[in-house]
Design a protein around this motif. Structure first.
Motif, PDB file in Angstrom:
ATOM      1  N   ALA A  15     -50.359 -68.708   9.466  1.00 35.94           N
ATOM      2  CA  ALA A  15     -49.452 -69.847   9.637  1.00 35.94           C
ATOM      3  C   ALA A  15     -49.671 -70.848   8.510  1.00 35.94           C
ATOM      4  O   ALA A  15     -50.811 -71.172   8.178  1.00 35.94           O
ATOM      5  N   ILE A  16     -48.565 -71.290   7.872  1.00 32.87           N
ATOM      6  CA  ILE A  16     -48.645 -72.324   6.837  1.00 32.87           C
ATOM      7  C   ILE A  16     -47.572 -73.345   7.191  1.00 32.87           C
ATOM      8  O   ILE A  16     -46.378 -73.046   7.104  1.00 32.87           O
ATOM      9  N   ASP A  17     -47.988 -74.571   7.623  1.00 31.08           N
ATOM     10  CA  ASP A  17     -47.029 -75.569   8.123  1.00 31.08           C
ATOM     11  C   ASP A  17     -46.154 -74.941   9.212  1.00 31.08           C
ATOM     12  O   ASP A  17     -46.633 -74.357  10.122  1.00 31.08           O
ATOM     13  N   GLN A  18     -44.838 -75.089   8.995  1.00 36.23           N
ATOM     14  CA  GLN A  18     -43.919 -74.607  10.029  1.00 36.23           C
ATOM     15  C   GLN A  18     -43.665 -73.105   9.915  1.00 36.23           C
ATOM     16  O   GLN A  18     -43.083 -72.517  10.800  1.00 36.23           O
ATOM     17  N   ASP A  53     -38.481 -68.818  11.264  1.00 40.44           N
ATOM     18  CA  ASP A  53     -39.723 -69.406  10.768  1.00 40.44           C
ATOM     19  C   ASP A  53     -40.620 -68.437  10.002  1.00 40.44           C
ATOM     20  O   ASP A  53     -41.565 -68.846   9.351  1.00 40.44           O
ATOM     21  N   ALA A  54     -40.393 -67.126  10.141  1.00 42.24           N
ATOM     22  CA  ALA A  54     -41.233 -66.181   9.389  1.00 42.24           C
ATOM     23  C   ALA A  54     -40.776 -66.187   7.938  1.00 42.24           C
ATOM     24  O   ALA A  54     -39.577 -66.249   7.659  1.00 42.24           O
TER      25      ALA A  54
END
Ligand code: ADP
Ligand code: ADP
Ligand code: ZN
Lengths: 255, 255
Positions: free
Chosen positions: B72-75, B118-119
């Motif tokens: 996960a990086i931010d959103q 989001d991916a």
């Protein structure tokens, strides 16, 4: 709306209600349900099947009642019957058989409640509920509507299937339903020509699922039966004639 | 909340999005998805798999990424990758792998939307979406979120399976999604000892499903491939090594 009256949820009910569950589809859950029911009816029990597998609903074909519908009388309806087993299926309430059922969550709960309360089942010894595969809405609803119901988990022999099958048992455990045991289906098949045992789907999945569920609930969840891969079981299902009617060896396994 | 931005839904998107559907579980839908993806990656395409089968989610095991999670990086988050294929699964977002997912309808739509937006997929040529079996919420949601997505229906050889497989196609047709074709899986298997062809699951189901869907849509829905029952395909899946990596004959079928 008002709570419906479900005879099987009453404390004095003498009917044993068993939900037939599986982690994945295609493991033979509906075929096991039908052969269990017909075998019990052959042994003299009063048996019903409620096909709550909204996405698959293959019970009408397996039971040879494909185009029959229950007779409606006022608010109640009479289940169809074949081989001494009463059958009600979600499929019977669709306008067209080939209509895909695209139910959403809360509607599923109400439909299940209606099938349990409005069908005139009579005095049953055993009610089998064919649940959709997986751990979705209906399995949870059954536990809420009939807290004393039990769960039988069907799986295939490969170890990889044990993990998904275990999930079906976990939901039951979370909602305090008793897990009756595990049935392993499609175990080794003999070659029709040379008799060599072919292990199509691996081995050990049933025992592994039973062990994992025993660890989970802290009590013994037994591997109740191993049903071999039998082509006649499939053809019997496709033709609406459950194999336990003609094959005593297989009928003994289901007893 | 605010509409999420889904790159694949934009009119200028160059990614082909195909939902892999089946009427029933256990027909080999996830195994077909994985082998199609790996075969396409071997041929040089940029491929992703989104495992939207909330109840079964067997993709992580089949792809050999069982205990990996996206970074996960931010959103946003970066999918895991193996054999040149990017993979995101609903399973990766559960606290404990053995937690049963008991999602209810509207939540499913939001989770799918989130995985699509989001991916960080990067530029994909092909995105395969492994849909849950049956005709439930997620198949409808995919058509709403990516109207240009297509559907590939997987079925087994027996005629009785064609009826259920057809239902998966009917939903697609109702929401105006293009039905790409049908794949018949688990066709005749040779006996490992004497070579006799054993027809485990009957025959003709694939052609029958294709015919019924062609009649339904008024255009040709082809039977694209027949994949034989191959024990090595199962063992490859159980061990997270898709068979197309080692068996060129089977790889040719998937091309
Ligand atoms: N023991 C068995 N031997 C051979 N075929 C089987 C056996 N059990 C199930 N089948 C076949 O496998 C397919 C899937 O069975 P089904 O009962 O519909 O599974 P589920 O309800 O788990 O989706 C059917 O074609 C059925 O005839
Ligand atoms: N062509 C095939 N030959 C042998 N086994 C297969 C084949 N396709 C699938 N299987 C096995 O059948 C089982 C069900 O396959 P899976 O892909 O999980 O089905 P689904 O996604 O439709 O539920 C798995 O154990 C898989 O390894
Ligand atoms: Zn042989």
């Amino acid at each position: 709306g008002r709570e419906k009256f479900i005879p099987f949820a009453q404390p004095d009910s003498l009917t044993r209600v068993i939900g037939i569950a599986s982690g994945k589809g295609g493991v033979g859950k509906s075929s096991i349900t039908v052969n269990l029911a017909v075998s019990a009816a052959k042994a003299g029990f009063k048996v019903g099947i409620l096909d709550a597998d909204v996405y698959g609903h293959s019970i009408p074909r397996l039971m040879g009642v494909l185009d029959q519908r229950p007779t409606a009388i006022d608010q109640t309806f009479i289940p169809v019957e074949n081989f001494g087993v009463k059958v009600v299926s979600m499929e019977m309430f669709k306008p067209e058989r080939s209509d895909p059922v695209a139910y959403r969550g809360p509607l599923l709960h109400r439909v299940l409640e209606q099938l349990l309360s409005d069908a005139y089942w009579g005095d049953l010894d055993l009610l089998l509920i064919d649940l959709p595969p997986g751990t979705g809405d209906i399995a949870i609803s059954l536990g809420q509507l009939i807290p004393a119901s039990e769960i039988l988990v069907v799986t295939t022999p490969q170890i990889a299937a044990a993990e998904v099958a275990e999930r079906a048992g976990r939901v039951a455990h979370q909602i305090k339903q008793h897990i009756l045991g595990v049935v392993e289906n499609m175990s080794d098949a003999p070659c029709p020509k040379c008799g060599e045992t072919i292990n199509l789907f691996g081995s050990g999945g049933g025992a592994e699922t039973a062990k994992r569920l025993s660890d989970l609930v802290g009590a013994n969840v037994p591997l109740i039966a191993k049903v071999p891969f039998t082509v006649a079981l499939r053809t019997g299902g496709d033709n609406g004639e459950p194999i336990v009617l003609v094959d005593e060896k297989i009928n003994q396994i289901f007893k």
